[in-house]
Design a protein around this motif. Structure first.
Motif, short mmCIF file in Angstrom:
data_model
loop_
_atom_site.label_atom_id
_atom_site.label_comp_id
_atom_site.label_asym_id
_atom_site.label_seq_id
_atom_site.Cartn_x
_atom_site.Cartn_y
_atom_site.Cartn_z
N ILE A 118 0.83 -1.20 0.00
CA ILE A 118 0.00 0.00 0.00
C ILE A 118 0.87 1.26 0.00
O ILE A 118 0.56 2.26 -0.67
CB ILE A 118 -0.96 0.00 1.20
N ALA A 119 1.99 1.22 0.74
CA ALA A 119 2.90 2.37 0.74
C ALA A 119 3.48 2.60 -0.65
O ALA A 119 3.60 3.75 -1.11
CB ALA A 119 4.03 2.14 1.74
N PHE A 120 3.83 1.52 -1.34
CA PHE A 120 4.34 1.64 -2.70
C PHE A 120 3.27 2.20 -3.64
O PHE A 120 3.54 3.13 -4.42
CB PHE A 120 4.82 0.29 -3.21
N PRO A 205 -7.68 3.38 -6.61
CA PRO A 205 -6.81 4.02 -5.62
C PRO A 205 -6.19 2.96 -4.72
O PRO A 205 -6.72 1.84 -4.62
CB PRO A 205 -7.78 4.92 -4.84
N PRO A 206 -5.07 3.24 -4.09
CA PRO A 206 -4.38 2.21 -3.29
C PRO A 206 -5.26 1.51 -2.27
O PRO A 206 -5.22 0.28 -2.15
CB PRO A 206 -3.24 3.00 -2.62
N GLN A 207 -6.06 2.26 -1.53
CA GLN A 207 -6.85 1.63 -0.47
C GLN A 207 -7.90 0.67 -1.04
O GLN A 207 -8.27 -0.31 -0.38
CB GLN A 207 -7.53 2.70 0.39
N SER A 211 -7.74 -5.15 -0.22
CA SER A 211 -8.30 -6.50 -0.08
C SER A 211 -7.67 -7.46 -1.09
O SER A 211 -7.50 -8.65 -0.80
CB SER A 211 -9.82 -6.46 -0.26
N THR A 212 -7.33 -6.95 -2.26
CA THR A 212 -6.68 -7.80 -3.26
C THR A 212 -5.28 -8.19 -2.80
O THR A 212 -4.85 -9.34 -2.98
CB THR A 212 -6.58 -7.04 -4.60
N VAL A 213 -4.57 -7.25 -2.20
CA VAL A 213 -3.24 -7.55 -1.67
C VAL A 213 -3.34 -8.59 -0.56
O VAL A 213 -2.57 -9.55 -0.49
CB VAL A 213 -2.58 -6.26 -1.13
#
Length: 239
Positions: A118-120, A205-207, A211-213
């Protein structure tokens, strides 16, 4: 000014013609600051028009300097392009390594992986120009730059493998896996998510990808999970 003879034989002093306005080059800067200024301008042009339209004239105009000032630092367009790509690549790789956890002692490896991704992706969202140059190199990028990207990617893979080995030991497996292969798969997965953020930031968007990550980490079962599945699969005692 000049002295001219009028029609009545009287000599008169003619005013000097208006001077042509000189192009402003801005304040005189030390060489390292001028380089950064010009690379910043090249970055704007590349982000706005693409690498194919990154011309010396466009960069000089964006920087607000005359072309000789640009040529004094970067004599050719390929040299300017190479310097821009290497700078953005160096800064981007630094962001990647910063996002990775330093170690996994007394940490939840799955949670650490999720936060690192998420940071990336947030870095990609915050600086799409840089990450488009890294994740989606255009046809205008020189071959040497592609080699630079490949070499840096191998370093990131090596670091991911180190963290993966430590993480698998910390979480309890799976142990019988090719950690290099898993590391490459996970890095490819992260790069694909980054391209989604670049291609459609409103939808991805990252957030929204968290859930996929998280789902990817669940594809790596622990030894306790494997034992539970095996127990469930065993037939019960015959009647």
């Amino acid at each position: 000014m000049s002295i001219e003879e009028d029609t009545d034989g009287v000599w008169r002093i003619a005013p000097a013609p208006p001077a042509r306005p000189r192009r402003r080059n801005g304040p005189r800067l030390p060489p390292h600051e001028r380089r950064e200024q010009l690379l910043d301008a090249a970055r704007v042009v590349a982000g706005r028009d693409g690498l194919a339209e990154l011309t010396m004239q466009a960069v000089a105009k964006q920087a607000g300097v005359a072309k000789p000032v640009l040529y004094a630092i970067y004599p050719t367009a390929p040299q300017l392009l190479d310097a821009l790509l290497r700078r953005e690549h160096s800064r981007g790789i630094a962001q990647v390594l910063e996002a990775l956890p330093a170690d996994l002692d007394k940490a939840d490896p799955d949670a650490e992986y999720e936060e690192a991704v998420i940071a990336f992706l947030t870095a990609v969202q915050d600086d799409p120009v840089r990450w488009r140059l890294i994740l989606v190199p255009a046809d205008g990028a020189p071959t040497s730059y592609r080699g630079l990207l490949a070499g840096a990617r191998e370093k990131v893979v090596a670091r991911c493998v180190q963290l993966l080995e430590a993480g698998l030991a910390q979480r309890g497996g799976p142990h019988e896996v090719d950690t290099e292969l898993v590391g490459r798969v996970m890095l490819g997965f992260i790069e694909s998510l980054g391209r989604l953020v670049l291609s459609d930031p409103e939808r991805f968007p990252p957030q929204a990808l968290r859930s996929t990550v998280r789902a990817l980490t669940r594809t790596l079962p622990t030894e306790s999970m494997v034992s539970a599945w095996q127990a469930q699969a065993q037939p019960g005692p015959s009647a």
